[in-house]
Design a protein around this motif. Sequence first.
Motif, PDB file in Angstrom:
ATOM      1  N   PRO A   1       0.826  -1.203   0.000  1.00 12.44           N
ATOM      2  CA  PRO A   1       0.000   0.000   0.000  1.00 12.44           C
ATOM      3  C   PRO A   1       0.862   1.255   0.000  1.00 12.44           C
ATOM      4  O   PRO A   1       2.046   1.221   0.375  1.00 12.44           O
ATOM      5  CB  PRO A   1      -0.806  -0.120   1.310  1.00 12.44           C
ATOM      6  N   SER A   2       0.276   2.371  -0.399  1.00 11.23           N
ATOM      7  CA  SER A   2       0.996   3.641  -0.372  1.00 11.23           C
ATOM      8  C   SER A   2       1.498   3.922   1.035  1.00 11.23           C
ATOM      9  O   SER A   2       0.800   3.694   2.025  1.00 11.23           O
ATOM     10  CB  SER A   2       0.078   4.780  -0.836  1.00 11.23           C
ATOM     11  N   GLY A   3       2.733   4.406   1.119  1.00  6.26           N
ATOM     12  CA  GLY A   3       3.302   4.753   2.412  1.00  6.26           C
ATOM     13  C   GLY A   3       4.035   3.625   3.101  1.00  6.26           C
ATOM     14  O   GLY A   3       4.532   3.797   4.218  1.00  6.26           O
ATOM     15  N   THR A   4       4.134   2.456   2.447  1.00  4.85           N
ATOM     16  CA  THR A   4       4.803   1.317   3.089  1.00  4.85           C
ATOM     17  C   THR A   4       6.233   1.121   2.592  1.00  4.85           C
ATOM     18  O   THR A   4       6.859   0.119   2.914  1.00  4.85           O
ATOM     19  CB  THR A   4       4.006   0.019   2.860  1.00  4.85           C
ATOM     20  N   GLY A   5       6.743   2.052   1.804  1.00  9.17           N
ATOM     21  CA  GLY A   5       8.130   1.957   1.381  1.00  9.17           C
ATOM     22  C   GLY A   5       8.350   1.385   0.005  1.00  9.17           C
ATOM     23  O   GLY A   5       9.484   1.084  -0.372  1.00  9.17           O
ATOM     24  N   LYS A   6       7.274   1.245  -0.781  1.00  4.98           N
ATOM     25  CA  LYS A   6       7.383   0.637  -2.107  1.00  4.98           C
ATOM     26  C   LYS A   6       8.285   1.459  -3.032  1.00  4.98           C
ATOM     27  O   LYS A   6       9.216   0.925  -3.639  1.00  4.98           O
ATOM     28  CB  LYS A   6       5.989   0.496  -2.705  1.00  4.98           C
ATOM     29  N   THR A   7       8.011   2.766  -3.128  1.00  2.00           N
ATOM     30  CA  THR A   7       8.829   3.610  -4.004  1.00  2.00           C
ATOM     31  C   THR A   7      10.242   3.750  -3.460  1.00  2.00           C
ATOM     32  O   THR A   7      11.220   3.727  -4.220  1.00  2.00           O
ATOM     33  CB  THR A   7       8.181   4.999  -4.176  1.00  2.00           C
ATOM     34  N   THR A   8      10.386   3.836  -2.139  1.00  2.00           N
ATOM     35  CA  THR A   8      11.718   3.900  -1.532  1.00  2.00           C
ATOM     36  C   THR A   8      12.510   2.647  -1.859  1.00  2.00           C
ATOM     37  O   THR A   8      13.695   2.708  -2.203  1.00  2.00           O
ATOM     38  CB  THR A   8      11.605   4.064  -0.006  1.00  2.00           C
ATOM     39  N   ALA A   9      11.859   1.490  -1.766  1.00  2.00           N
ATOM     40  CA  ALA A   9      12.533   0.238  -2.085  1.00  2.00           C
ATOM     41  C   ALA A   9      12.944   0.204  -3.554  1.00  2.00           C
ATOM     42  O   ALA A   9      14.060  -0.212  -3.884  1.00  2.00           O
ATOM     43  CB  ALA A   9      11.610  -0.946  -1.772  1.00  2.00           C
ATOM     44  N   ALA A  10      12.047   0.651  -4.437  1.00  2.00           N
ATOM     45  CA  ALA A  10      12.371   0.662  -5.864  1.00  2.00           C
ATOM     46  C   ALA A  10      13.546   1.588  -6.152  1.00  2.00           C
ATOM     47  O   ALA A  10      14.445   1.244  -6.929  1.00  2.00           O
ATOM     48  CB  ALA A  10      11.148   1.089  -6.672  1.00  2.00           C
ATOM     49  N   ARG A  11      13.558   2.760  -5.514  1.00  6.82           N
ATOM     50  CA  ARG A  11      14.661   3.707  -5.719  1.00  6.82           C
ATOM     51  C   ARG A  11      15.991   3.104  -5.281  1.00  6.82           C
ATOM     52  O   ARG A  11      17.010   3.242  -5.957  1.00  6.82           O
ATOM     53  CB  ARG A  11      14.402   4.999  -4.935  1.00  6.82           C
ATOM     54  N   HIS A  12      15.982   2.419  -4.161  1.00  4.19           N
ATOM     55  CA  HIS A  12      17.226   1.821  -3.658  1.00  4.19           C
ATOM     56  C   HIS A  12      17.669   0.655  -4.539  1.00  4.19           C
ATOM     57  O   HIS A  12      18.833   0.591  -4.956  1.00  4.19           O
ATOM     58  CB  HIS A  12      17.033   1.355  -2.223  1.00  4.19           C
ATOM     59  N   LEU A  13      16.747  -0.255  -4.830  1.00  2.00           N
ATOM     60  CA  LEU A  13      17.105  -1.460  -5.567  1.00  2.00           C
ATOM     61  C   LEU A  13      17.509  -1.147  -7.004  1.00  2.00           C
ATOM     62  O   LEU A  13      18.367  -1.831  -7.574  1.00  2.00           O
ATOM     63  CB  LEU A  13      15.932  -2.441  -5.551  1.00  2.00           C
ATOM     64  N   ALA A  14      16.907  -0.124  -7.588  1.00  2.00           N
ATOM     65  CA  ALA A  14      17.175   0.172  -8.999  1.00  2.00           C
ATOM     66  C   ALA A  14      18.500   0.881  -9.222  1.00  2.00           C
ATOM     67  O   ALA A  14      18.860   1.153 -10.358  1.00  2.00           O
ATOM     68  CB  ALA A  14      16.042   0.997  -9.595  1.00  2.00           C
ATOM     69  N   THR A  15      19.250   1.146  -8.156  1.00  3.40           N
ATOM     70  CA  THR A  15      20.627   1.599  -8.355  1.00  3.40           C
ATOM     71  C   THR A  15      21.552   0.413  -8.612  1.00  3.40           C
ATOM     72  O   THR A  15      22.692   0.598  -9.027  1.00  3.40           O
ATOM     73  CB  THR A  15      21.136   2.395  -7.134  1.00  3.40           C
TER      74      THR A  15
ATOM     75  N   VAL B   1       7.230 -12.341  -6.938  1.00  2.00           N
ATOM     76  CA  VAL B   1       6.290 -11.350  -6.411  1.00  2.00           C
ATOM     77  C   VAL B   1       6.492 -11.264  -4.908  1.00  2.00           C
ATOM     78  O   VAL B   1       6.388 -12.277  -4.198  1.00  2.00           O
ATOM     79  CB  VAL B   1       4.818 -11.720  -6.714  1.00  2.00           C
ATOM     80  N   LEU B   2       6.790 -10.055  -4.412  1.00  2.00           N
ATOM     81  CA  LEU B   2       6.992  -9.819  -2.987  1.00  2.00           C
ATOM     82  C   LEU B   2       5.929  -8.861  -2.465  1.00  2.00           C
ATOM     83  O   LEU B   2       5.666  -7.822  -3.078  1.00  2.00           O
ATOM     84  CB  LEU B   2       8.370  -9.200  -2.726  1.00  2.00           C
ATOM     85  N   LEU B   3       5.332  -9.211  -1.333  1.00  2.76           N
ATOM     86  CA  LEU B   3       4.435  -8.299  -0.618  1.00  2.76           C
ATOM     87  C   LEU B   3       5.235  -7.704   0.527  1.00  2.76           C
ATOM     88  O   LEU B   3       5.710  -8.423   1.416  1.00  2.76           O
ATOM     89  CB  LEU B   3       3.216  -9.054  -0.086  1.00  2.76           C
ATOM     90  N   LEU B   4       5.423  -6.385   0.507  1.00  2.00           N
ATOM     91  CA  LEU B   4       6.286  -5.720   1.473  1.00  2.00           C
ATOM     92  C   LEU B   4       5.564  -5.451   2.784  1.00  2.00           C
ATOM     93  O   LEU B   4       4.458  -4.916   2.801  1.00  2.00           O
ATOM     94  CB  LEU B   4       6.788  -4.389   0.900  1.00  2.00           C
ATOM     95  N   GLU B   5       6.216  -5.816   3.885  1.00  2.00           N
ATOM     96  CA  GLU B   5       5.753  -5.450   5.231  1.00  2.00           C
ATOM     97  C   GLU B   5       6.950  -4.874   5.977  1.00  2.00           C
ATOM     98  O   GLU B   5       7.789  -5.630   6.496  1.00  2.00           O
ATOM     99  CB  GLU B   5       5.180  -6.658   5.975  1.00  2.00           C
ATOM    100  N   ARG B   6       7.050  -3.570   5.991  1.00  2.00           N
ATOM    101  CA  ARG B   6       8.183  -2.904   6.648  1.00  2.00           C
ATOM    102  C   ARG B   6       7.849  -2.747   8.129  1.00  2.00           C
ATOM    103  O   ARG B   6       7.286  -1.750   8.561  1.00  2.00           O
ATOM    104  CB  ARG B   6       8.438  -1.548   5.992  1.00  2.00           C
ATOM    105  N   ASP B   7       8.196  -3.769   8.906  1.00  2.00           N
ATOM    106  CA  ASP B   7       7.797  -3.805  10.313  1.00  2.00           C
ATOM    107  C   ASP B   7       8.962  -3.596  11.270  1.00  2.00           C
ATOM    108  O   ASP B   7       8.815  -3.747  12.488  1.00  2.00           O
ATOM    109  CB  ASP B   7       7.096  -5.119  10.629  1.00  2.00           C
ATOM    110  N   GLY B   8      10.160  -3.275  10.760  1.00  2.00           N
ATOM    111  CA  GLY B   8      11.305  -3.032  11.616  1.00  2.00           C
ATOM    112  C   GLY B   8      12.037  -4.278  12.049  1.00  2.00           C
ATOM    113  O   GLY B   8      12.873  -4.229  12.963  1.00  2.00           O
TER     114      GLY B   8
END
Length: 268
Positions: free
Chosen positions: A123-137, A194-201
């Motif tokens: 879902p929005s706000g769970t780090g999806k775009t942040t993860a894509a930005r990091h991984l795509a480097t 396919v990964l479902l992200l759960e950024r739970d610390g």
Amino acid sequence: MTVEGELAAPVHLCALGTAFTVTSTGPGATAMAEQVERAWSRCVTPEAWRNAHDLRLVIEPDSDAVVSAGSTISGGDPDLLMAHLTWAVTAEAIGRQAGNAVMLHAAAVADPETGRAVALIGPSGTGKTTAARHLATRFGYVTDETVAVLQDLSIVPFAKPLSVIEDSPDRKRQVPPEELALLAAPADCRLVGVLLLERDGSATATLESVSTVAALSLLAPHTSYLAELEAPLHRFADVLEAAGGLRVVRYAEADDLTPIVAEMLSGP
């Protein structure tokens, strides 16, 4: 309202297999067109395609609001105009793929050599775009918005600009992948995970495989036009199973995903 000023050369785009012609008019139109071309650099085509969808950006310097009416987007704030353009392109392109592709609200990265790709759902706000930005480097940037998967598991290209929050959560700048040093993905990519992200610390990233039946329930809210497909649940299940099934990843930071994605992308 007619705005006097420039009429810029059109910018031609292809997004999710749909062609667009974007025309900017009004004061500063040429600079606006250059901004569109720069932000959408990986979707730009050298010339118009047949049956392209026309979008018009009308620059109104004295307007604080942005108004979208049909294929026309008008306003005075360039960043807001760009954001509304992204929404308009995405909505139209997704609609054109209805009934054709399984569409996941997901980011994706791919092996730059083989085109093997992993979708990152959340879902929005769970780090999806942040993860894509990091991984795509390290891996190729496929998209940060919608992964459209055809029956043969090939992915329809959608390397849109990334929507990056700047001053406030409701204000995002459309940033070209090059500005973030994101690698390019091959033109031909296929889904292998396919990964479902759960950024739970979690101190250590963990993976949990999910049954196909449970996966359908978990992922249905993260799809577009699923009901438009022929035998939608069977089609969706076939895609998931062919891609190795759904796995839930619990993690703390985007860097925790790197070895997991690298292993999923390894192979022929």
